[in-house]
Motif scaffolding. Structure first.
Motif, PDB file in Angstrom:
ATOM      1  N   PRO A  39      47.651  55.372  98.456  1.00 43.07           N
ATOM      2  CA  PRO A  39      47.988  55.727  99.827  1.00 43.07           C
ATOM      3  C   PRO A  39      46.940  55.178 100.791  1.00 43.07           C
ATOM      4  O   PRO A  39      45.745  55.209 100.508  1.00 43.07           O
ATOM      5  N   MET A  41      46.054  55.442 104.975  1.00 47.58           N
ATOM      6  CA  MET A  41      46.542  55.958 106.239  1.00 47.58           C
ATOM      7  C   MET A  41      45.594  55.624 107.352  1.00 47.58           C
ATOM      8  O   MET A  41      44.433  55.351 107.159  1.00 47.58           O
ATOM      9  N   GLN A  43      44.948  56.882 111.322  1.00 51.79           N
ATOM     10  CA  GLN A  43      45.341  57.841 112.360  1.00 51.79           C
ATOM     11  C   GLN A  43      44.341  57.757 113.484  1.00 51.79           C
ATOM     12  O   GLN A  43      43.157  57.975 113.287  1.00 51.79           O
ATOM     13  N   HIS A  47      38.924  62.223 119.322  1.00 50.89           N
ATOM     14  CA  HIS A  47      37.517  62.539 119.518  1.00 50.89           C
ATOM     15  C   HIS A  47      36.567  61.483 118.995  1.00 50.89           C
ATOM     16  O   HIS A  47      35.443  61.388 119.447  1.00 50.89           O
ATOM     17  N   PHE A  48      37.010  60.732 118.024  1.00 52.96           N
ATOM     18  CA  PHE A  48      36.077  59.798 117.430  1.00 52.96           C
ATOM     19  C   PHE A  48      36.565  58.378 117.650  1.00 52.96           C
ATOM     20  O   PHE A  48      37.722  58.068 117.422  1.00 52.96           O
ATOM     21  N   GLU A  52      39.636  55.260 111.171  1.00 51.50           N
ATOM     22  CA  GLU A  52      39.441  55.473 109.747  1.00 51.50           C
ATOM     23  C   GLU A  52      40.754  55.392 109.000  1.00 51.50           C
ATOM     24  O   GLU A  52      41.817  55.532 109.544  1.00 51.50           O
ATOM     25  N   VAL A  54      42.108  55.811 104.578  1.00 53.32           N
ATOM     26  CA  VAL A  54      41.634  56.020 103.239  1.00 53.32           C
ATOM     27  C   VAL A  54      42.528  55.239 102.299  1.00 53.32           C
ATOM     28  O   VAL A  54      43.690  54.999 102.581  1.00 53.32           O
ATOM     29  N   HIS A  55      41.962  54.838 101.237  1.00 54.20           N
ATOM     30  CA  HIS A  55      42.720  54.064 100.297  1.00 54.20           C
ATOM     31  C   HIS A  55      42.266  54.424  98.898  1.00 54.20           C
ATOM     32  O   HIS A  55      41.098  54.570  98.621  1.00 54.20           O
ATOM     33  N   VAL A 111      29.495  49.629 103.060  1.00 57.15           N
ATOM     34  CA  VAL A 111      30.325  50.829 102.976  1.00 57.15           C
ATOM     35  C   VAL A 111      31.438  50.734 104.004  1.00 57.15           C
ATOM     36  O   VAL A 111      31.271  50.147 105.086  1.00 57.15           O
ATOM     37  N   GLU A 113      33.983  53.264 106.091  1.00 66.96           N
ATOM     38  CA  GLU A 113      34.232  54.666 106.394  1.00 66.96           C
ATOM     39  C   GLU A 113      35.719  54.884 106.637  1.00 66.96           C
ATOM     40  O   GLU A 113      36.342  54.172 107.440  1.00 66.96           O
ATOM     41  N   MET A 115      38.392  58.333 106.905  1.00 69.46           N
ATOM     42  CA  MET A 115      38.601  59.782 106.865  1.00 69.46           C
ATOM     43  C   MET A 115      37.309  60.527 106.586  1.00 69.46           C
ATOM     44  O   MET A 115      37.267  61.459 105.791  1.00 69.46           O
ATOM     45  N   LYS A 116      36.253  60.106 107.276  1.00 68.10           N
ATOM     46  CA  LYS A 116      34.926  60.734 107.200  1.00 68.10           C
ATOM     47  C   LYS A 116      34.255  60.584 105.838  1.00 68.10           C
ATOM     48  O   LYS A 116      33.254  61.229 105.565  1.00 68.10           O
ATOM     49  N   LEU A 117      34.838  59.749 105.005  1.00 67.58           N
ATOM     50  CA  LEU A 117      34.190  59.458 103.726  1.00 67.58           C
ATOM     51  C   LEU A 117      33.637  58.041 103.763  1.00 67.58           C
ATOM     52  O   LEU A 117      34.283  57.121 104.279  1.00 67.58           O
ATOM     53  N   MET A 118      32.443  57.879 103.226  1.00 66.55           N
ATOM     54  CA  MET A 118      31.838  56.561 103.114  1.00 66.55           C
ATOM     55  C   MET A 118      32.154  56.033 101.715  1.00 66.55           C
ATOM     56  O   MET A 118      31.879  56.701 100.722  1.00 66.55           O
ATOM     57  N   ASN A 119      32.735  54.834 101.673  1.00 70.52           N
ATOM     58  CA  ASN A 119      33.138  54.254 100.388  1.00 70.52           C
ATOM     59  C   ASN A 119      32.276  53.033 100.108  1.00 70.52           C
ATOM     60  O   ASN A 119      32.292  52.069 100.878  1.00 70.52           O
TER      61      ASN A 119
ATOM     62  N   TYR C 177      31.314  59.162  99.462  1.00 66.75           N
ATOM     63  CA  TYR C 177      30.608  60.392  99.825  1.00 66.75           C
ATOM     64  C   TYR C 177      30.907  60.736 101.277  1.00 66.75           C
ATOM     65  O   TYR C 177      31.346  59.889 102.060  1.00 66.75           O
ATOM     66  N   GLU C 319      39.923  66.250 108.952  1.00 66.75           N
ATOM     67  CA  GLU C 319      40.124  64.891 108.474  1.00 66.75           C
ATOM     68  C   GLU C 319      39.453  64.692 107.117  1.00 66.75           C
ATOM     69  O   GLU C 319      40.002  64.069 106.210  1.00 66.75           O
TER      70      GLU C 319
END
Lengths: 153, 246, 335
Positions: A39, A41, A43, A47-48, A52, A54-55, A111, A113, A115-119, C177, C319
């Motif tokens: 998946p 997405m 969006q 506010h930010f 972002e 995610v995959h 990295v 980013e 959905m607030k995750l760092m990959n 993370y 989120e």
């Protein structure tokens, strides 16, 4: 889109007799591929500023480079996901790699980013970084080349 | 500010607000405080967490996210809560005052449990028996609980037994100690350091974590100190131990 | 499943979101100092968000697990190590039976949180598992953790079990993370946003200016009850005796010393000192994570801004929850 709503959608897709779902609505994008479980997405957030996504990928170190035919063998490290590009772990820190850096397959090169995750994105090949194709803060599309690597030993 | 009710509402950060009823310590103000608590607890707004009374205020704690999602959007969550709180405060006439709960506190006065009793008697030119009598002959209104779980702030002590705090606070005062500080009297629920003049000790347990409510004394109660002798003290302490087994 | 405490370190306590609803009986709220970090840890291991975890202060806390665990370490970077190797934070971690986790000490921040899938199986007292040592309730036997304590862990849900198994198969830690810089940055100096306190106007003009423009340093008098700051002394224009009033996390009281004390998670329920300010909820994690000798400036904001910041954080969490959910549950979890 609320978490619960998205979970619902994913659940419906899991149950349904479809393999790929692609929704695009009011700037919200969801791409979901059932069997590959990929998946993505996207969006926009009020506010930010950073965008972002995610995959999911079972084996991100595979299939993320494409070959370019030339005399010295070059490969591109391509993005396995949609996300915002960062060349360093945090502001002020040293970048993971620069042009001229030597990387070994499996090394973290940047990295993304989502959905607030760092990959952490890893090099799929060993060699020298000869070009950085994107900049900090760029929103990267799925499959977009990030670095060019001169393949070495 | 609503003049009629002498009401003042101010934020305490983004998740609580303070409703002030008058500026004095009085039974009349206390009644307004308790009425307000009763009104808000019996019919809480969405997002309400808890209300904490003091002498002349009630602090209302709320979950701003729940409030935000529960009510039509206004300028701020604070304003939404402000309006609701105003309604509770101005409705209070409809609530019937409940009779105060009288809590009897058995006290062994003087001796090693009340090392400052003689000092207070001497200072106020009374016999120790008179201090005990004056301290135990009237009921004390519990305005609020604070400082420690179950520690009552009471009013109405006879000025004939007033005494200032100790210049050098004790490092440790045993749990159950009954003391006097200025115009105040009180009971230490836990062993703690403190500057109060200690006149006796109760065998009663003030903090009861297994029960609901978890304290012996609650805001709005009236305390009645009942003098007991050493034998009765030991008996009640023993009884308490048995009680703990239940 | 069991956790054995090998060394408590400076201070380790079991904390959840604290006791709500009994402040009128004088029952202290207590709970995690940096609730946001504990919350994110719980989200990472698929616990309910307010589940109790271990709050580790400063350094030295060491424990061993006697069964496999799914954990997440969040909060300040206290340099966690598992069996001698640095273990990354802000992601789910598989902790193999017999492994030992220890905290070497702060690189940034002051408090780390260990969230454990299944939660810590201690009883709730007055509605919470949070340790409140003074009243000897909550946590493990109503006190901070000590060497030799054994903590039981609750049962895992199917999802937690699956996540743990896929992590185990991975033989390495996830390469993703949480971007925690939105919560707190763990800097040596911070700007802390405050609302004017109830007695702000009673302070002298000079003190108001000092408070809003000066730099204040966190003194070593800092614990779970309150953080005392030093800097230009703060004074009322004229001394006024105040009646005790309700206080909350982040209330800035000024006693006769003139040194502001910010009330923290384990504060008393009421206080009688003049209140010059109130730290906004969104900045409480930053405040909690300050190390002694850190410097802060206080900036006055409006209630609208305080609420907006809180909602921004909530959007971030929403989120993040979605991101973590997708990462850990859709097919090929964990890289």
């Amino acid at each position: 889109m609320k978490t619960e709503r998205l979970r619902e959608i994913i659940h419906i897709v899991e149950e349904a007799d479809v393999d790929v779902l692609h929704i695009e609505e009011n700037g919200f994008k969801l791409y979901y591929e059932k069997n590959g479980a990929q998946p993505t997405m996207h969006q926009p957030s009020d506010h930010f500023k950073a965008k972002e996504a995610v995959h999911e990928e079972e084996h991100p170190s595979e299939e993320k480079s494409t070959h370019i035919e030339s005399d010295d063998k070059r490969e591109e490290i391509v993005s396995p996901m949609i996300g915002t590009f960062f060349s360093r772990p945090e502001p002020g820190a040293d970048p993971y790699v620069q042009v001229g850096s030597t990387v070994t397959a499996g090394d973290t090169v940047c990295v993304l980013e989502a959905m607030k995750l760092m990959n952490e994105i890893t090099a799929s090949t060993t060699g020298e970084i000869v070009d950085m194709l994107v900049s900090d803060g760029d929103v990267i599309e799925y499959g977009q080349p990030l670095f060019t690597v001169r393949v070495g030993e | 500010m609503i003049e009629k009710y002498d009401l003042h509402i101010k934020p305490l950060g983004d998740s609580a607000l303070v409703v002030q009823f008058g500026k004095d310590v009085s039974e009349e103000t206390h009644e307004k405080v308790m009425n307000f608590i009763q009104a808000i607890e019996s019919n809480p707004f969405k997002g309400f967490l808890e209300a904490v009374p003091t002498y002349n205020t009630v602090t209302v704690f709320y979950n701003p996210l729940l409030v935000f999602h529960s009510y039509p959007k206004q300028h701020s969550v604070f304003e939404t809560v402000y309006e609701r709180v105003q309604n509770y405060a101005t409705q209070h006439g409809e609530y019937v005052k409940e009779a105060s709960n009288i809590v009897e506190i058995p006290v062994l006065y003087g001796g090693e449990f009340g090392p400052d009793l003689d000092l207070i008697a001497h200072r106020n030119q009374l016999r120790t028996e008179e201090v005990i009598q004056i301290h135990s002959e009237r009921d004390y209104l519990v305005y609020m609980i604070g400082f420690a779980p179950g520690f009552p702030y009471v009013g109405g002590m006879d000025e004939r037994i007033e005494a200032p705090r100790k210049e050098n606070p004790r490092k440790s005062i045993p749990a159950g100690s009954v003391g006097i500080a200025g115009k105040q009297t009180g009971i230490y629920p836990f062993e703690s350091p403190g500057g109060w003049q200690i006149i006796g000790r109760t065998p009663a347990e003030l903090f009861l974590p297994e029960r609901n409510p978890p304290t012996l004394i609650q805001p709005g109660d009236r305390l009645r100190f009942v003098p007991i002798d050493a034998e009765e003290y030991m008996k009640q302490l023993g009884g308490r131990k048995d009680d703990d087994q239940n | 499943m069991t956790i054995k405490i090998k060394h408590p370190g400076v201070q380790a306590t079991i904390q959840d979101f604290g006791r709500i609803g009994a402040q009128k009986y004088g029952i202290v709220v207590s709970g995690a100092m940096d609730k946001m970090s504990l919350r994110i840890g719980n989200i990472l291991v698929h616990n309910v968000e307010h589940e109790a975890g271990i709050e580790v202060m400063f350094y030295g806390t060491t424990f061993e697990c006697t069964e496999d665990l799914l954990i997440a370490i969040t909060g300040g970077d206290l340099q966690p190590e598992m069996d001698g190797n640095a273990v990354p934070m802000w992601r789910p971690i598989f902790m193999k039976e017999g492994s030992t986790l220890t905290f070497k000490g702060p690189k940034s921040g002051l408090l780390a949180y260990v969230a454990i899938a299944g939660g810590i199986d201690v009883p709730e007292e007055i509605g919470s598992k949070s340790t409140f040592s003074k009243a000897r309730i909550g946590g493990y036997k109503g006190r901070a953790l000590q060497t030799g304590d054994e903590l039981a862990v609750g049962l895992l849900s199917d999802t937690q079990d699956k996540v743990m198994q896929s992590l185990q198969k991975l033989h390495t830690h996830p390469t993703w993370y949480v971007n925690a810089t939105k919560v707190f940055a763990g800097k040596k100096s911070e700007k802390i946003r405050v609302l004017k306190g109830s007695e702000y106007e009673l302070f002298s003009e000079k003190s108001q200016t000092a408070f809003t423009t000066g730099t204040y340093t966190l003194t070593p008098q800092a614990d779970r009850m309150g953080y005392t700051f030093s800097g230009d002394a703060l004074r009322l224009s004229t001394w006024e005796e105040l009646l005790s009033e309700g206080v909350t996390y982040g209330t800035i009281q000024v006693p006769a010393s003139g040194k502001p004390i910010v009330l923290m998670a384990e504060r008393q329920t009421t206080g009688g000192y003049p209140r010059i300010g109130q730290v906004i909820s969104a900045d409480l994690p930053k405040l909690a994570q300050l190390q002694p000798n850190s410097q802060v400036t206080f900036e006055i904001v409006s209630i609208e801004e305080a609420e907006k910041e809180l909602f921004r954080l909530e959007d971030f969490i929403e989120e993040l929850k979605l991101g973590i959910y997708l990462k850990t549950t859709t097919g090929g979890m964990t890289q």
